[in-house]
Design an enzyme around this catalytic site. Structure first.
Site, PDB file in Angstrom:
ATOM      1  N   GLY A 157       0.808  -1.218   0.000  1.00 23.13           N
ATOM      2  CA  GLY A 157       0.000   0.000   0.000  1.00 23.13           C
ATOM      3  C   GLY A 157       0.837   1.262   0.000  1.00 23.13           C
ATOM      4  O   GLY A 157       0.299   2.358  -0.025  1.00 23.13           O
ATOM      5  N   CYS A 158       2.145   1.110   0.040  1.00 21.49           N
ATOM      6  CA  CYS A 158       3.036   2.274  -0.033  1.00 21.49           C
ATOM      7  C   CYS A 158       3.575   2.387  -1.453  1.00 21.49           C
ATOM      8  O   CYS A 158       3.952   1.382  -2.050  1.00 21.49           O
ATOM      9  CB  CYS A 158       4.213   2.126   0.922  1.00 21.49           C
ATOM     10  N   GLN A 159       3.610   3.598  -1.969  1.00 19.12           N
ATOM     11  CA  GLN A 159       4.165   3.825  -3.298  1.00 19.12           C
ATOM     12  C   GLN A 159       5.671   3.563  -3.281  1.00 19.12           C
ATOM     13  O   GLN A 159       6.223   2.980  -4.202  1.00 19.12           O
ATOM     14  CB  GLN A 159       3.883   5.248  -3.740  1.00 19.12           C
TER      15      GLN A 159
END
Length: 141
Positions: free
Chosen positions: A50-52
């Site tokens: 969920g983290c870029q």
């Protein structure tokens, strides 16, 4: 210090900056204080979904308290995780699960992050709480 006391300290530090560029610069400075994470934990197993950017978080339970180690390949994400580690490190799993992380709103973090960074921040918090929840569950067996 309690979680709330650390949060209040963070709020006070950020309140000394009038402009968001100064707050970002402070966040970058905080990222430099994050202890180096053992390379053994910089694997997909510890990677936050969920983290870029790439963010790794590990947690260990020592003497009934949770201690996190973390790293990121992006400087702003690393500053964000450094803040979270500072606030949550050294507390019991139950304290972490029950914590209201109000400092994020009070320093204006959510509205000044891009949507992808805000999602990443929420993913970091979720993972840190999941570690704490797992420790609570194992203690209750």
């Amino acid at each position: 210090m309690t979680i709330d006391e650390v949060q209040n300290e963070v709020i006070e530090e950020f309140s000394s900056f009038d402009d968001w560029m100064d707050k970002y610069n402070y966040l970058i400075e905080l990222s430099k204080d994050l202890p180096i994470m053992d390379a053994v934990h910089k694997t997909d197993q510890y990677l936050i979904q969920g983290c870029q950017s790439r963010v790794w978080i590990n947690a260990e339970l020592k003497d009934g308290k949770v201690y996190y180690s973390a790293d990121s390949d992006a400087i702003i994400a690393k500053g964000l995780i450094a803040l979270l580690v500072r606030v949550l490190n050294g507390h019991t799993p139950q304290e972490i699960v029950d914590a209201d992380l109000y400092f994020i709103d009070r320093i204006g973090m959510k509205e000044n992050l891009t949507p992808t960074r805000a999602n990443g921040l929420l993913s970091m918090i979720k993972q840190m709480r999941m570690y704490a929840l797992a420790y609570v569950a194992s203690a209750n067996k």
